[in-house]
Design a protein around this motif. Sequence first.
Motif, mmCIF file in Angstrom:
data_model
loop_
_atom_site.group_PDB
_atom_site.id
_atom_site.type_symbol
_atom_site.label_atom_id
_atom_site.label_comp_id
_atom_site.label_asym_id
_atom_site.label_seq_id
_atom_site.Cartn_x
_atom_site.Cartn_y
_atom_site.Cartn_z
ATOM 1 N N LYS A 98 63.914 33.651 89.536
ATOM 2 C CA LYS A 98 62.512 33.384 89.819
ATOM 3 C C LYS A 98 61.643 34.341 89.024
ATOM 4 N N GLY A 99 60.425 33.954 88.829
ATOM 5 C CA GLY A 99 59.498 34.801 88.087
ATOM 6 C C GLY A 99 58.657 33.971 87.153
ATOM 7 N N ASP A 100 57.473 34.460 86.872
ATOM 8 C CA ASP A 100 56.548 33.751 86.001
ATOM 9 C C ASP A 100 56.469 34.442 84.651
ATOM 10 N N SER A 101 56.257 33.655 83.625
ATOM 11 C CA SER A 101 56.060 34.223 82.297
ATOM 12 C C SER A 101 54.770 35.018 82.273
ATOM 13 N N PRO A 102 54.734 36.116 81.536
ATOM 14 C CA PRO A 102 53.503 36.913 81.471
ATOM 15 C C PRO A 102 52.384 36.133 80.807
ATOM 16 N N ASP A 103 51.158 36.455 81.190
ATOM 17 C CA ASP A 103 50.004 35.807 80.589
ATOM 18 C C ASP A 103 49.889 36.191 79.122
ATOM 19 N N LEU A 104 49.338 35.277 78.347
ATOM 20 C CA LEU A 104 49.060 35.587 76.960
ATOM 21 C C LEU A 104 47.801 36.439 76.878
ATOM 22 N N ALA A 105 47.476 36.871 75.681
ATOM 23 C CA ALA A 105 46.337 37.775 75.498
ATOM 24 C C ALA A 105 45.065 37.162 76.080
ATOM 25 N N LYS A 106 44.304 37.983 76.757
ATOM 26 C CA LYS A 106 43.057 37.502 77.350
ATOM 27 C C LYS A 106 41.990 37.331 76.271
ATOM 28 N N SER A 107 41.192 36.304 76.391
ATOM 29 C CA SER A 107 40.075 36.125 75.466
ATOM 30 C C SER A 107 39.132 35.082 76.042
ATOM 31 N N SER A 108 37.946 35.062 75.535
ATOM 32 C CA SER A 108 36.997 34.045 75.952
ATOM 33 C C SER A 108 37.435 32.689 75.428
ATOM 34 N N SER A 109 37.083 31.636 76.126
ATOM 35 C CA SER A 109 37.478 30.295 75.718
ATOM 36 C C SER A 109 36.630 29.826 74.546
ATOM 37 N N ILE A 218 56.053 22.659 64.304
ATOM 38 C CA ILE A 218 56.631 23.711 65.139
ATOM 39 C C ILE A 218 56.345 25.080 64.542
ATOM 40 N N ALA A 219 56.416 25.191 63.217
ATOM 41 C CA ALA A 219 56.105 26.463 62.563
ATOM 42 C C ALA A 219 54.675 26.889 62.876
ATOM 43 N N LEU A 220 53.737 25.958 62.810
ATOM 44 C CA LEU A 220 52.350 26.266 63.145
ATOM 45 C C LEU A 220 52.214 26.690 64.603
ATOM 46 N N ALA A 221 52.907 25.984 65.489
ATOM 47 C CA ALA A 221 52.810 26.286 66.921
ATOM 48 C C ALA A 221 53.398 27.658 67.241
ATOM 49 N N LEU A 222 54.519 28.009 66.606
ATOM 50 C CA LEU A 222 55.145 29.300 66.880
ATOM 51 C C LEU A 222 54.256 30.453 66.421
ATOM 52 N N VAL A 223 53.598 30.283 65.300
ATOM 53 C CA VAL A 223 52.660 31.307 64.839
ATOM 54 C C VAL A 223 51.530 31.472 65.857
ATOM 55 N N PHE A 224 51.035 30.360 66.362
ATOM 56 C CA PHE A 224 49.952 30.427 67.353
ATOM 57 C C PHE A 224 50.387 31.178 68.607
ATOM 58 N N PHE A 225 51.526 30.805 69.182
ATOM 59 C CA PHE A 225 51.963 31.434 70.427
ATOM 60 C C PHE A 225 52.307 32.907 70.225
ATOM 61 N N PHE A 226 52.880 33.231 69.080
ATOM 62 C CA PHE A 226 53.165 34.642 68.811
ATOM 63 C C PHE A 226 51.871 35.451 68.765
ATOM 64 N N LEU A 227 50.897 34.963 68.024
ATOM 65 C CA LEU A 227 49.648 35.701 67.889
ATOM 66 C C LEU A 227 48.895 35.805 69.214
ATOM 67 N N ARG A 228 49.005 34.778 70.063
ATOM 68 C CA ARG A 228 48.289 34.811 71.344
ATOM 69 C C ARG A 228 48.777 35.932 72.250
ATOM 70 N N ARG A 229 49.977 36.457 71.983
ATOM 71 C CA ARG A 229 50.467 37.593 72.751
ATOM 72 C C ARG A 229 49.763 38.892 72.368
#
Length: 481
Positions: A98-109, A218-229
């Motif tokens: 059990k457990g939740d994934s940590p939130d990504l970097a906080k920012s304004s929408s 997928i390459a574009l998406a992985l870059v996005f999710f990595f940077l959002r951290r």
Amino acid sequence: IYFSFIPMSVIAFILGTIIPASIGWLTIRMFERNTPVLKNTERWILGTVMGTTLTMYLFFLGESIGIMKFSVMNMLLLSIIFLAVLLWFWLRMREYWKGDSPDLAKSSSIKSLPTWIKILLSALAVLTIVKIVTATILLVGSPAYLDDVYKNWNMRGKVFYVTQEMHLNSESVSSSVIDTGVYSYPPSVPLTKTWLASLAGGWNEGLVNSPHILWYLIALALVFFFLRRHVNLLWSLAGVYGLSSLPLFLIHGASAYADIFVAIHVFAAVSMLYNAIKAKESDIRLSYLRLGTLFAALLIFTKNEALLLHLPTFIALFIGSLAWMRYQSELSKKETRLIFFHSIAVISLVLLPWLIFKWSHGLSFGNAHEVSGLSISWQPRVLYSVYLNTIMEGNWSLLFPVLLGLLIIKWKSAFLSPLVILVGYFCILYFGQLLIFMFTSLSVEALKQTGYARGIIQLAPIAIVIIILLMTSFADNKSDH
């Protein structure tokens, strides 16, 4: 009856993607254990490509040891059995995991951004979508005509499909092509094409080429999710646009080459190592490290340079990172020992069978040329060819001037912080391949602008995130990126 209006190729693509993606999702979740570090969407995206590689590896093992052929029933049966085993194990363990994934970097929408930024983002998004749609139409609507696509990736996949066996050569391909060693490549990409064609009940060029544009997305998406951290939403979108704006990267996304496929595995492995260094808790570090070794292991089964160049570099940085985290008391002796032997075991599960297969069949370890027996001597005009490809032909837009400038200006952030993992990996691979081209007969790969350019394709996502992280450090007085 209800789905009779849907082309069989579409059904085959959906089914042929969902099954490996589910295998990948469950495998990644198992490696996270009770410390999930990925968002669920990110896990599905990673699982799509990693599950494909893992599923093709299972097909390869099954055929190699003689328990199956590449028939649609055999491949479906093996994948469903493996999926069922993973599902059963996950259902038993999820009570403890059990457990939740940590939130990504906080920012304004996006809604809170100024109007002019919204307009600019919308225009860039439309431009990117138009380019991707055009690339997709060209990819799935054109027959294979590029030399390496026809002679290697699609040809091998079609041979596997027709014969339902793992052929190491083909009478339909000239001996000169066989001599280059293309049949010593890991068969992940060709087997993916065999898998889709088998599900469709016939060979369709558009269908078997379609995964390549998916891997580009997928390459574009992985870059996005990595940077959002690590950075806010706006900078993350800038990274996605930066990667999508590289002309040659898009061309490869619209072509049935395998280098973006390699790039995804490389980026997944190295980014997990960086995330582990940046993590604040040992459980999170260990989860990232387990995932990094999983992706590094599957990387072996993509192209030959993964075994010769990428894996040794990853292992060196992995061991160095473990030593550093142990020195900083961020990992205990027991944790360090466990993750080290876990990594050896995971990588060996892919590495040893593939090495045994190569040795037992006398296959080469190079791509276009055998690597053994290479003599060392200066190769003229290599640097000039590299200069043309890097600066003068528009292949990479402003990637290299911007990257070099930032590495010089922000050298402390680049080399005296956790970012050294990404920077070090890029520099080792880039300059390592450059030296090979400059001093061995493999210089032909640079002179013809083939191997050199493909090597950069494999490193492009890493280069983009380095640029974004260094640019954001200008606005961060702590310069902790």
